[in-house]
Design an enzyme around this catalytic site. Structure first.
Site, mmCIF file in Angstrom:
data_model
loop_
_atom_site.group_PDB
_atom_site.id
_atom_site.type_symbol
_atom_site.label_atom_id
_atom_site.label_comp_id
_atom_site.label_asym_id
_atom_site.label_seq_id
_atom_site.Cartn_x
_atom_site.Cartn_y
_atom_site.Cartn_z
ATOM 1 N N VAL A 38 44.378 -115.738 87.111
ATOM 2 C CA VAL A 38 44.254 -115.649 88.537
ATOM 3 C C VAL A 38 44.395 -117.190 88.961
ATOM 4 O O VAL A 38 44.871 -117.274 90.368
ATOM 5 C CB VAL A 38 43.040 -115.110 89.702
ATOM 6 C CG1 VAL A 38 41.722 -116.054 89.982
ATOM 7 C CG2 VAL A 38 43.515 -114.909 91.042
ATOM 8 N N ASP A 39 43.466 -118.222 88.771
ATOM 9 C CA ASP A 39 43.587 -119.478 88.957
ATOM 10 C C ASP A 39 44.930 -120.397 88.991
ATOM 11 O O ASP A 39 44.967 -121.106 89.439
ATOM 12 C CB ASP A 39 42.543 -120.175 87.955
ATOM 13 C CG ASP A 39 42.308 -121.653 88.431
ATOM 14 O OD1 ASP A 39 42.445 -121.985 89.708
ATOM 15 O OD2 ASP A 39 41.325 -122.314 88.268
ATOM 16 N N SER A 123 35.479 -113.081 87.478
ATOM 17 C CA SER A 123 34.959 -112.863 85.835
ATOM 18 C C SER A 123 35.060 -111.476 85.072
ATOM 19 O O SER A 123 34.786 -112.404 83.446
ATOM 20 C CB SER A 123 32.986 -113.114 86.034
ATOM 21 O OG SER A 123 32.615 -114.241 85.932
ATOM 22 N N TYR A 127 36.468 -114.305 81.313
ATOM 23 C CA TYR A 127 34.902 -114.450 80.836
ATOM 24 C C TYR A 127 34.094 -113.673 80.713
ATOM 25 O O TYR A 127 33.091 -113.502 80.396
ATOM 26 C CB TYR A 127 34.501 -115.134 82.948
ATOM 27 C CG TYR A 127 34.929 -116.307 82.639
ATOM 28 C CD1 TYR A 127 35.442 -117.630 82.365
ATOM 29 C CD2 TYR A 127 34.160 -117.394 84.230
ATOM 30 C CE1 TYR A 127 36.118 -118.902 82.378
ATOM 31 C CE2 TYR A 127 34.501 -118.702 84.460
ATOM 32 C CZ TYR A 127 34.906 -119.307 83.434
ATOM 33 O OH TYR A 127 35.647 -121.011 83.726
HETATM 34 P P1 ADP Z 1 37.916 -115.114 85.091
HETATM 35 O O1 ADP Z 1 37.574 -116.083 83.953
HETATM 36 O O2 ADP Z 1 36.593 -114.974 85.832
HETATM 37 O O3 ADP Z 1 37.696 -113.985 84.395
HETATM 38 P P2 ADP Z 1 40.869 -114.372 84.837
HETATM 39 O O4 ADP Z 1 42.053 -115.258 85.916
HETATM 40 O O5 ADP Z 1 40.376 -114.508 83.907
HETATM 41 O O6 ADP Z 1 38.964 -114.768 86.012
HETATM 42 O O7 ADP Z 1 40.640 -112.681 85.537
HETATM 43 C C1 ADP Z 1 39.634 -112.788 86.855
HETATM 44 C C2 ADP Z 1 41.112 -111.257 87.849
HETATM 45 O O8 ADP Z 1 41.556 -111.580 87.917
HETATM 46 C C3 ADP Z 1 41.265 -109.937 86.702
HETATM 47 O O9 ADP Z 1 40.846 -109.124 86.388
HETATM 48 C C4 ADP Z 1 42.225 -110.369 86.507
HETATM 49 O O10 ADP Z 1 43.078 -109.464 85.949
HETATM 50 C C5 ADP Z 1 42.682 -111.088 87.312
HETATM 51 N N1 ADP Z 1 44.038 -111.665 88.356
HETATM 52 C C6 ADP Z 1 44.799 -111.817 86.825
HETATM 53 N N2 ADP Z 1 45.306 -112.241 88.144
HETATM 54 C C7 ADP Z 1 45.709 -112.013 89.004
HETATM 55 C C8 ADP Z 1 46.654 -112.514 90.194
HETATM 56 N N3 ADP Z 1 47.839 -113.228 90.460
HETATM 57 N N4 ADP Z 1 45.996 -111.757 91.412
HETATM 58 C C9 ADP Z 1 44.924 -111.038 91.136
HETATM 59 N N5 ADP Z 1 44.199 -111.014 90.770
HETATM 60 C C10 ADP Z 1 44.723 -111.226 88.659
#
Ligand code: ADP
Length: 177
Positions: A38-39, A123, A127
């Site tokens: 998501v970042d 997370s 994570y």
């Molecule tokens: P972390 O490192 O905190 O685990 P991630 O980004 O890997 O963060 O994943 C956190 C959540 O965000 C997961 O459920 C992932 O599927 C979700 N995610 C990824 N891309 C997006 C997006 N564009 N919008 C909303 N959620 C997302």
């Protein structure tokens, strides 16, 4: 509205970068450097150069804490960057740290005057936090911590997480009135 005046919680299946809310939450890392998941999507949609520069000024972020930047090219006016715990079995304070993320995001939202906030499943991606456990913590904190935020969108990127949120929200519906 709930009698306690807490935010109305709703589950959304989609991409958080498209949420037209006052603030979206980013699942960031302690350096507030562009990461994956998501970042990465938020950096792409907000404008990488602007967001990198704004994040660099914040001097990093502790796990469980949250810090805000502008939303730049996003529909959302602000981004609240929070750093979730890396799951390592559950006996390293992961539950408390994840709860702290949700609590601190609400505090920062209140400081910004944000009335609508969208959260990703912090997370539960790279994570490795178990999604069901994470969703229960999210809903518990968002239902119990006092805040002026009126609408919270729990944004699930995948269908399984969306169902989890729907179940949790259905299990204990908001009291009428
Ligand atoms: P972390 O490192 O905190 O685990 P991630 O980004 O890997 O963060 O994943 C956190 C959540 O965000 C997961 O459920 C992932 O599927 C979700 N995610 C990824 N891309 C997006 C997006 N564009 N919008 C909303 N959620 C997302």
């Amino acid at each position: 509205m709930r009698p306690t005046g807490g935010p109305l919680l709703s589950a959304v299946h989609g991409d958080i970068t498209e949420e037209a809310v006052d603030a979206i939450v980013n699942a960031a890392n302690t350096r507030l450097a562009r990461g994956g998941g998501v970042d990465n999507a938020i950096h792409e949609a907000a404008g990488d150069a602007d967001l990198r520069a704004a994040c660099a000024e914040l001097g990093g972020c502790e796990t469980g804490d949250a810090k805000a930047t502008q939303g730049f090219a996003l529909p959302a006016r602000f981004i609240i960057h929070t750093v979730g715990p890396v799951w390592s079995g559950g006996d390293r304070g992961e539950d408390d740290l994840l709860a702290s993320c949700y609590r601190r995001c609400l505090e920062v939202a209140d400081q910004l005057g944000a009335r609508s906030v969208a959260f990703p499943a912090i997370s539960t991606g790279v994570y490795g936090f178990p999604p069901e456990r994470a969703a229960a913590i999210a809903v518990h904190i968002l239902r119990t911590v006092p805040t002026a935020v009126q609408a919270v969108h729990l944004v699930a990127f995948d269908a399984a997480t969306y169902r989890l949120y729907q179940q949790l929200l259905d299990d204990a519906p908001h009291a009428p009135g």
